[in-house]
Design a protein around this motif. Structure first.
Motif, PDB file in Angstrom:
ATOM      1  N   VAL A  70       0.933  -3.106  -9.587  1.00 57.48           N
ATOM      2  CA  VAL A  70       0.359  -4.401  -9.200  1.00 57.48           C
ATOM      3  C   VAL A  70      -0.353  -4.244  -7.861  1.00 57.48           C
ATOM      4  O   VAL A  70       0.219  -3.708  -6.899  1.00 57.48           O
ATOM      5  CB  VAL A  70       1.454  -5.476  -9.071  1.00 57.48           C
ATOM      6  CG1 VAL A  70       0.824  -6.829  -8.774  1.00 57.48           C
ATOM      7  CG2 VAL A  70       2.301  -5.538 -10.333  1.00 57.48           C
ATOM      8  N   GLU A  71      -1.584  -4.688  -7.773  1.00 54.64           N
ATOM      9  CA  GLU A  71      -2.338  -4.693  -6.517  1.00 54.64           C
ATOM     10  C   GLU A  71      -2.391  -6.119  -5.986  1.00 54.64           C
ATOM     11  O   GLU A  71      -2.773  -7.049  -6.706  1.00 54.64           O
ATOM     12  CB  GLU A  71      -3.738  -4.148  -6.702  1.00 54.64           C
ATOM     13  CG  GLU A  71      -4.518  -4.033  -5.393  1.00 54.64           C
ATOM     14  CD  GLU A  71      -5.875  -3.377  -5.566  1.00 54.64           C
ATOM     15  OE1 GLU A  71      -6.509  -3.032  -4.554  1.00 54.64           O
ATOM     16  OE2 GLU A  71      -6.304  -3.223  -6.726  1.00 54.64           O
ATOM     17  N   THR A  72      -1.991  -6.284  -4.742  1.00 55.63           N
ATOM     18  CA  THR A  72      -1.983  -7.613  -4.134  1.00 55.63           C
ATOM     19  C   THR A  72      -2.241  -7.489  -2.645  1.00 55.63           C
ATOM     20  O   THR A  72      -2.437  -6.379  -2.130  1.00 55.63           O
ATOM     21  CB  THR A  72      -0.641  -8.328  -4.401  1.00 55.63           C
ATOM     22  OG1 THR A  72      -0.699  -9.652  -3.886  1.00 55.63           O
ATOM     23  CG2 THR A  72       0.503  -7.581  -3.753  1.00 55.63           C
ATOM     24  N   LYS A  73      -2.208  -8.616  -1.937  1.00 53.35           N
ATOM     25  CA  LYS A  73      -2.508  -8.633  -0.510  1.00 53.35           C
ATOM     26  C   LYS A  73      -1.315  -9.196   0.251  1.00 53.35           C
ATOM     27  O   LYS A  73      -0.650 -10.127  -0.200  1.00 53.35           O
ATOM     28  CB  LYS A  73      -3.756  -9.489  -0.237  1.00 53.35           C
ATOM     29  CG  LYS A  73      -4.243  -9.435   1.208  1.00 53.35           C
ATOM     30  CD  LYS A  73      -5.557 -10.170   1.368  1.00 53.35           C
ATOM     31  CE  LYS A  73      -5.396 -11.659   1.189  1.00 53.35           C
ATOM     32  NZ  LYS A  73      -6.620 -12.418   1.548  1.00 53.35           N
ATOM     33  N   THR A  74      -1.040  -8.629   1.422  1.00 51.65           N
ATOM     34  CA  THR A  74       0.084  -9.065   2.232  1.00 51.65           C
ATOM     35  C   THR A  74      -0.337 -10.214   3.154  1.00 51.65           C
ATOM     36  O   THR A  74      -1.501 -10.602   3.204  1.00 51.65           O
ATOM     37  CB  THR A  74       0.625  -7.902   3.073  1.00 51.65           C
ATOM     38  OG1 THR A  74      -0.401  -7.457   3.979  1.00 51.65           O
ATOM     39  CG2 THR A  74       1.031  -6.734   2.196  1.00 51.65           C
ATOM     40  N   LYS A  81      -0.748  -1.544  -3.244  1.00 48.46           N
ATOM     41  CA  LYS A  81      -0.366  -1.376  -4.644  1.00 48.46           C
ATOM     42  C   LYS A  81       1.137  -1.107  -4.725  1.00 48.46           C
ATOM     43  O   LYS A  81       1.647  -0.232  -4.033  1.00 48.46           O
ATOM     44  CB  LYS A  81      -1.132  -0.218  -5.278  1.00 48.46           C
ATOM     45  CG  LYS A  81      -2.617  -0.476  -5.471  1.00 48.46           C
ATOM     46  CD  LYS A  81      -3.292   0.706  -6.143  1.00 48.46           C
ATOM     47  CE  LYS A  81      -4.783   0.447  -6.340  1.00 48.46           C
ATOM     48  NZ  LYS A  81      -5.454   1.603  -6.988  1.00 48.46           N
ATOM     49  N   PHE A 114       3.525  -9.186 -12.665  1.00 51.36           N
ATOM     50  CA  PHE A 114       2.354  -9.549 -11.869  1.00 51.36           C
ATOM     51  C   PHE A 114       2.554 -10.901 -11.200  1.00 51.36           C
ATOM     52  O   PHE A 114       2.254 -11.074 -10.013  1.00 51.36           O
ATOM     53  CB  PHE A 114       1.104  -9.596 -12.772  1.00 51.36           C
ATOM     54  CG  PHE A 114       0.341  -8.310 -12.823  1.00 51.36           C
ATOM     55  CD1 PHE A 114      -0.776  -8.108 -12.038  1.00 51.36           C
ATOM     56  CD2 PHE A 114       0.742  -7.275 -13.661  1.00 51.36           C
ATOM     57  CE1 PHE A 114      -1.490  -6.926 -12.081  1.00 51.36           C
ATOM     58  CE2 PHE A 114       0.045  -6.088 -13.712  1.00 51.36           C
ATOM     59  CZ  PHE A 114      -1.077  -5.906 -12.924  1.00 51.36           C
ATOM     60  N   ASP A 115       3.076 -11.844 -11.949  1.00 52.18           N
ATOM     61  CA  ASP A 115       3.242 -13.197 -11.426  1.00 52.18           C
ATOM     62  C   ASP A 115       4.213 -13.223 -10.252  1.00 52.18           C
ATOM     63  O   ASP A 115       3.939 -13.837  -9.206  1.00 52.18           O
ATOM     64  CB  ASP A 115       3.733 -14.113 -12.544  1.00 52.18           C
ATOM     65  CG  ASP A 115       3.876 -15.551 -12.075  1.00 52.18           C
ATOM     66  OD1 ASP A 115       2.855 -16.167 -11.730  1.00 52.18           O
ATOM     67  OD2 ASP A 115       5.022 -16.047 -12.039  1.00 52.18           O
ATOM     68  N   ARG A 118       2.878 -11.078  -7.073  1.00 47.45           N
ATOM     69  CA  ARG A 118       1.769 -11.742  -6.374  1.00 47.45           C
ATOM     70  C   ARG A 118       2.188 -13.077  -5.766  1.00 47.45           C
ATOM     71  O   ARG A 118       1.424 -13.674  -5.007  1.00 47.45           O
ATOM     72  CB  ARG A 118       0.604 -11.929  -7.339  1.00 47.45           C
ATOM     73  CG  ARG A 118      -0.099 -10.608  -7.630  1.00 47.45           C
ATOM     74  CD  ARG A 118      -1.268 -10.757  -8.562  1.00 47.45           C
ATOM     75  NE  ARG A 118      -2.003  -9.493  -8.678  1.00 47.45           N
ATOM     76  CZ  ARG A 118      -3.020  -9.288  -9.504  1.00 47.45           C
ATOM     77  NH1 ARG A 118      -3.428 -10.270 -10.303  1.00 47.45           N
ATOM     78  NH2 ARG A 118      -3.628  -8.115  -9.542  1.00 47.45           N
ATOM     79  N   PRO A 122       2.483 -11.810  -0.837  1.00 47.63           N
ATOM     80  CA  PRO A 122       1.617 -12.491   0.140  1.00 47.63           C
ATOM     81  C   PRO A 122       2.375 -13.268   1.207  1.00 47.63           C
ATOM     82  O   PRO A 122       1.773 -13.691   2.197  1.00 47.63           O
ATOM     83  CB  PRO A 122       0.784 -13.429  -0.743  1.00 47.63           C
ATOM     84  CG  PRO A 122       0.732 -12.764  -2.060  1.00 47.63           C
ATOM     85  CD  PRO A 122       2.088 -12.151  -2.221  1.00 47.63           C
TER      86      PRO A 122
END
Length: 310
Positions: A70-74, A81, A114-115, A118, A122
């Motif tokens: 999963v790729e997300t942003k902090t 990732k 993913f849910d 994400r 963040p």
């Protein structure tokens, strides 16, 4: 035997053989009759009605693993990732639900991972993601258990096995880490140098103290030797002034002899003629005489003062 009879016999044998089938260990088979669910069969030799019943599918009851990236942003705007490994299995008592309610369990599990990721990441800074990765895994497991239990799947464990920030961020983190290590190394080197300087100063101070003590002991022994020499000469009728002069002249020539015997010594110029020795002796006698006169004058002044006081 007529050919049709042989054909019928062969077909009968094949149909009979197709009525038996084997289910392997830790596997469940789903049997349908005319397209409708009939039964669940487990490991061993099983029987079905030929041309009526069919094996609709088989499900493994073993623990399986699905890796989801999963790729997300902090919270501090760093893209990262995360690799989440989900270990799951089909519940033996819910094979029907697992087979008929869910066509693609991998896709369903991936969507929930993913849910959750994400939604959780963040809220955290990059450093917190590394520290609280177990909290992320627990949140994923809790969400998956609630969702997948209905479909006959049990989530055994979820693990965040890898956290991979953006390449530039990793490079910056490595530079920060290297700088911190260099700072610590410099502090240790400074402490080591300080300890060496302190210990060296202590050693020099101790050396000076011992050197001074040695010089003091040497002079004390020299004075004691001179005192004994004067006492010996006094016993043979030589007064203190003459004895002191004789000792000085003797030491003078002993020094010249020692310098001449030492081949490694540097050249030192000393008066060595008889006249020089005579001059030295006369000067010493004059000095001793003056000292005695001053001492006698001081003694008379002291006695006179005592008499006036009385």
């Amino acid at each position: 035997m007529p050919i049709p009879y042989i054909v019928v016999t062969v077909l009968g044998v094949l149909v009979l053989l197709s009525s038996f089938f084997i289910i392997k260990q830790q596997t469940a088979g789903v049997i349908e009759r005319f397209g409708r669910f009939r039964s669940i069969r487990h490991s061993g030799l099983q029987f079905k009605i030929p041309l009526v019943d069919r094996i609709a599918g088989k499900l493994s009851l073993k623990i399986q693993q699905l890796d989801v990236i999963v790729e997300t942003k902090t919270l501090d705007d760093v893209f990262v990732k995360l690799k989440v490994s989900v270990q799951y299995k089909v519940i033996k008592e819910k094979v029907y639900e697992a087979f008929y309610k869910l066509d693609y369990p991998h896709d369903q599990i991936t969507s929930y991972v993913f849910d959750v990721v994400r939604a959780e990441v963040p809220k955290m800074r990059l450093d917190d993601v590394f520290v609280k990765k177990d909290d992320i895994a627990i949140a994923v497991k809790s969400e998956l258990n609630d969702a997948m239990m209905e479909y006959g799947y049990d989530i055994i464990k979820t693990l965040v096995t890898d956290i991979d920030p953006d390449a530039q961020v990793k490079e910056a983190m490595n530079r920060i880490n290297a700088s911190e290590r260099e700072k610590v190394a410099a502090q240790y080197e400074g402490d080591a140098q300080r300890i060496l300087i302190v210990e060296k100063a202590k050693a020099e101070a101790e050396s000076k103290r011992l050197q001074g003590q040695g010089i003091a002991d040497q002079r004390r022994e020299i004075a004691r030797g001179l005192e004994e020499s004067v006492e010996v000469l006094n016993k043979v009728g030589i007064n203190s002034q003459e004895a002191s002069a004789l000792i000085v002249v003797t030491q003078h020539y002993d020094t010249l002899q020692a310098i001449g015997a030492d081949t490694n010594s540097n050249l030192i110029l000393l008066p060595n003629s008889p006249q020089a020795g005579s001059d030295m002796l006369n000067n010493m006698v004059a000095s001793f005489t003056a000292s005695n006169q001053i001492g006698e004058a001081m003694k008379e002044a002291k006695n006179k003062k005592k008499g006036n006081d009385n």
